[in-house]
Design an enzyme around this catalytic site. Structure first.
Site, PDB file in Angstrom:
ATOM      1  N   CYS A 276      40.466  29.026  17.479  1.00 47.36           N
ATOM      2  CA  CYS A 276      39.438  29.845  16.822  1.00 47.36           C
ATOM      3  C   CYS A 276      38.812  30.869  17.758  1.00 47.36           C
ATOM      4  O   CYS A 276      39.141  32.035  17.720  1.00 47.36           O
ATOM      5  CB  CYS A 276      38.372  28.936  16.230  1.00 47.36           C
ATOM      6  SG  CYS A 276      39.041  27.874  14.969  1.00 47.36           S
TER       7      CYS A 276
HETATM    8  N1  LIG Z   1      40.874  23.882  13.694  1.00 50.31           N
HETATM    9  C1  LIG Z   1      39.692  24.394  13.604  1.00 50.31           C
HETATM   10  O1  LIG Z   1      38.751  23.910  14.259  1.00 50.31           O
HETATM   11  C2  LIG Z   1      39.412  25.552  12.680  1.00 50.31           C
HETATM   12  C3  LIG Z   1      38.097  25.807  12.360  1.00 50.31           C
HETATM   13  C4  LIG Z   1      37.845  26.858  11.515  1.00 50.31           C
HETATM   14  C5  LIG Z   1      38.868  27.656  11.036  1.00 50.31           C
HETATM   15  N2  LIG Z   1      40.135  27.383  11.380  1.00 50.31           N
HETATM   16  C6  LIG Z   1      41.166  28.238  10.808  1.00 50.31           C
HETATM   17  O2  LIG Z   1      41.820  27.493   9.789  1.00 50.31           O
HETATM   18  C7  LIG Z   1      43.206  27.857   9.711  1.00 50.31           C
HETATM   19  C8  LIG Z   1      44.041  26.592   9.861  1.00 50.31           C
HETATM   20  O3  LIG Z   1      43.798  26.087  11.147  1.00 50.31           O
HETATM   21  P1  LIG Z   1      44.170  24.579  11.555  1.00 50.31           P
HETATM   22  O4  LIG Z   1      43.457  24.302  12.820  1.00 50.31           O
HETATM   23  O5  LIG Z   1      43.975  23.664  10.394  1.00 50.31           O
HETATM   24  O6  LIG Z   1      45.732  24.735  11.847  1.00 50.31           O
HETATM   25  P2  LIG Z   1      46.812  23.573  11.952  1.00 50.31           P
HETATM   26  O7  LIG Z   1      47.921  24.134  12.714  1.00 50.31           O
HETATM   27  O8  LIG Z   1      46.143  22.314  12.386  1.00 50.31           O
HETATM   28  O9  LIG Z   1      47.243  23.329  10.420  1.00 50.31           O
HETATM   29  C9  LIG Z   1      47.945  24.269   9.704  1.00 50.31           C
HETATM   30  C10 LIG Z   1      48.990  23.511   8.893  1.00 50.31           C
HETATM   31  O10 LIG Z   1      49.661  24.451   8.053  1.00 50.31           O
HETATM   32  C11 LIG Z   1      51.009  24.070   7.980  1.00 50.31           C
HETATM   33  N3  LIG Z   1      51.751  25.228   7.513  1.00 50.31           N
HETATM   34  C12 LIG Z   1      52.220  26.270   8.186  1.00 50.31           C
HETATM   35  N4  LIG Z   1      52.847  27.155   7.357  1.00 50.31           N
HETATM   36  C13 LIG Z   1      52.745  26.646   6.158  1.00 50.31           C
HETATM   37  C14 LIG Z   1      53.161  27.081   4.877  1.00 50.31           C
HETATM   38  N5  LIG Z   1      53.810  28.203   4.683  1.00 50.31           N
HETATM   39  N6  LIG Z   1      52.893  26.286   3.852  1.00 50.31           N
HETATM   40  C15 LIG Z   1      52.219  25.105   4.053  1.00 50.31           C
HETATM   41  N7  LIG Z   1      51.796  24.636   5.227  1.00 50.31           N
HETATM   42  C16 LIG Z   1      52.052  25.406   6.254  1.00 50.31           C
HETATM   43  C17 LIG Z   1      51.358  23.582   9.361  1.00 50.31           C
HETATM   44  O11 LIG Z   1      52.455  22.728   9.329  1.00 50.31           O
HETATM   45  C18 LIG Z   1      50.060  22.848   9.748  1.00 50.31           C
HETATM   46  O12 LIG Z   1      50.129  21.493   9.409  1.00 50.31           O
HETATM   47  C19 LIG Z   1      43.400  28.904  10.793  1.00 50.31           C
HETATM   48  O13 LIG Z   1      43.197  30.167  10.242  1.00 50.31           O
HETATM   49  C20 LIG Z   1      42.257  28.632  11.774  1.00 50.31           C
HETATM   50  O14 LIG Z   1      41.882  29.764  12.495  1.00 50.31           O
HETATM   51  C21 LIG Z   1      40.447  26.345  12.166  1.00 50.31           C
END
Ligand SMILES: NC(=O)c1ccc[n+]([C@@H]2O[C@H](COP(=O)([O-])OP(=O)(O)OC[C@H]3O[C@@H](n4cnc5c(N)ncnc54)[C@H](O)[C@@H]3O)[C@@H](O)[C@H]2O)c1
Length: 441
Positions: A276
């Site tokens: 992030c």
């Molecule tokens: N982790 C955090 O603390 C956090 C906090 C706020 C916002 N975000 C935002 O949230 C979003 C997700 O982040 P995250 O940390 O959960 O990522 P992550 O990598 O933990 O999870 C994303 C998931 O999406 C899956 N994926 C990828 N392509 C896909 C598709 N086409 N269809 C279905 N699944 C698919 C991956 O396999 C993975 O399991 C990002 O934009 C991130 O910036 C994350």
């Protein structure tokens, strides 16, 4: 005759709507479980077969989501997961929580969003709400998703289907703020889109904040994380300033923090990590460059923060030098490799850069992290070593990078080994212990 929006809102309020979550990672899994706990039937969509298998068997793989919650939702028949994207037509609400990393050139990589959008486009039907939750640059929802989902005009947004952006505010390992008590910002393409989105999140979250557009909602998230990046950069620069002045930065920040107005405490450290804070400001500066505007402050802050692992490795060399030891051949113990305290997430962790920089100078680098048993970095496999007197005694210097709460810092302090404490965790313990208990505490 009820409009499509009214029928969908009725279905949502009655918990009859089926909810789909695309991307079941640190953000998507807690969200899916929260909707299931609120009584919805939830279908998760993933590209990772391991994650689908784990979920179907009622197992969690995200530290903040207990197995019991997943197992209970699966056993109640309210949560399942699939690799089959044709099943997107079965769900009424779709939340997109896929990754938004940076590409090799440092520009936004929205390929995961576009691949998820393409899957939704192929099955989209009347009566669906689609919400993008992945952090991205302002304009993504309107410029990329809307044209794709309107399917060449077959469906009209705000009439047949609904589209909105609602930023995710998960803060991994935060003991207080969870999905259901953290206010949720929503912004739709049309007022009807906003109403349906508001109805959806009001079923699981106490406070829903409505903004006037998807761009405003997208920018809100970028401001929140850029605000942290800029203020952490100032604290990191203060660290260097204090070094040069021979003043203790933690004492200065601790003292400034006593001002009851006009100051907010941010602390220096080894650099930023996770997906992030080190990433999101680049989404903002990239978008503004396309509009011929240079976000100087935002970019400078990213530069200063990105420099911190190099600063930490230089300070480590200084500490060895004070003992008359070169970095080459010295043993360095890195304590904590996750990107922040009490999480097991090592993505973009500054500890990885510190380890790399010291190893490149010929140091033998070992690490201890109770939440990260093993690490693969730059083709090398590392394992967390148990923290004991012998491990510390064998180290020429100890570098505390991540201040997990479960680590025995007294053992490190008692060892008398040179310590670089980038988080002031050793200092903090002393101050707290000496604070007298006053009436009413
Ligand atoms: N982790 C955090 O603390 C956090 C906090 C706020 C916002 N975000 C935002 O949230 C979003 C997700 O982040 P995250 O940390 O959960 O990522 P992550 O990598 O933990 O999870 C994303 C998931 O999406 C899956 N994926 C990828 N392509 C896909 C598709 N086409 N269809 C279905 N699944 C698919 C991956 O396999 C993975 O399991 C990002 O934009 C991130 O910036 C994350």
């Amino acid at each position: 005759m009820a409009t499509v929006a009214e029928s969908l809102i009725k279905k949502i309020e009655g918990r009859e709507a089926r909810v789909g979550v695309v991307g079941l990672g640190y953000v998507g899994l807690p969200l899916a479980v929260e909707f299931a706990r609120a009584g919805f039937s939830v279908l998760g969509f993933e590209v990772s077969s391991e994650k689908v298998e784990a979920l179907v068997q009622g197992r969690s793989y995200v530290r903040d989501v207990p197995d019991e919650q997943v197992a209970a939702a699966v056993e109640a028949g309210r949560l399942t997961a699939t690799l089959d994207y044709d099943r997107l037509s079965e769900v009424d609400a779709i939340c997109i929580c896929v990754p938004t990393p940076l590409g090799k050139t440092g520009d936004p990589d929205v390929s995961f969003i576009m691949s998820a959008t393409e899957s939704i486009r192929r099955t989209i039907r009347q009566g669906q709400i689609i919400v993008l939750e992945s952090t991205t640059y302002p304009g993504t929802t309107r410029e990329l998703l809307l044209p794709a989902l309107s399917d060449a005009g077959r469906l009209t947004v705000g009439v047949d289907f609904f589209l909105a952006f609602s930023p995710e505010r998960v803060d991994p390992s935060n003991p207080v703020w969870k999905i259901n008590n953290t206010p949720k910002v929503v912004g739709g393409i049309t007022p009807a889109c906003t109403q349906v989105t508001e109805a959806l999140y009001s079923t699981i979250i106490g406070r829903v904040i409505v903004v006037s557009s998807t761009e405003s909602a997208e920018l809100t998230k970028l401001l929140e994380n850029t605000f942290r990046s800029v203020n952490i950069a100032l604290a990191n620069e203060m660290q260097v300033v204090c070094d040069k002045l021979g003043v203790d930065v933690w004492e200065v920040i601790g003292a400034a923090e006593t001002k009851p107005f006009g100051f907010m405490k941010f602390t220096p450290g080894p650099g930023l990590g996770g997906h992030c804070i080190p990433v999101d400001p680049h989404y903002l500066s990239w978008k503004m460059r396309t509009l011929d505007y240079k976000t100087r402050l935002v970019e400078l802050a990213s530069e200063i923060n990105a420099e911190m692992p190099r600063y930490v490795s230089a300070k480590t060399a200084d500490l060895l030098n004070e003992q008359g030891k070169p970095v080459k051949g010295s043993t360095v113990l890195v304590v904590g490799v996750a990107y922040k305290r009490d999480t097991d997430d090592t993505r973009e962790s500054p500890a990885l850069d510190v380890i790399q920089l010291l190893a490149e100078k010929g140091a033998e680098v070992r690490y201890h992290d109770p939440l990260v048993p093993a690490l693969r970095h730059e083709g090398k496999d590392l394992e967390s070593l148990p923290l004991d007197d012998r491990l510390v005694a064998e180290s020429d210097v100890v570098v505390i990078v991540t201040d997990h709460s479960g680590i025995d810092y007294d053992l490190i302090r008692r060892s008398g080994r040179p310590v670089l404490d980038t988080r002031n965790v050793l200092g903090r313990a002393v101050r707290e212990a000496t604070t007298p208990v006053t009436a009413g505490d």
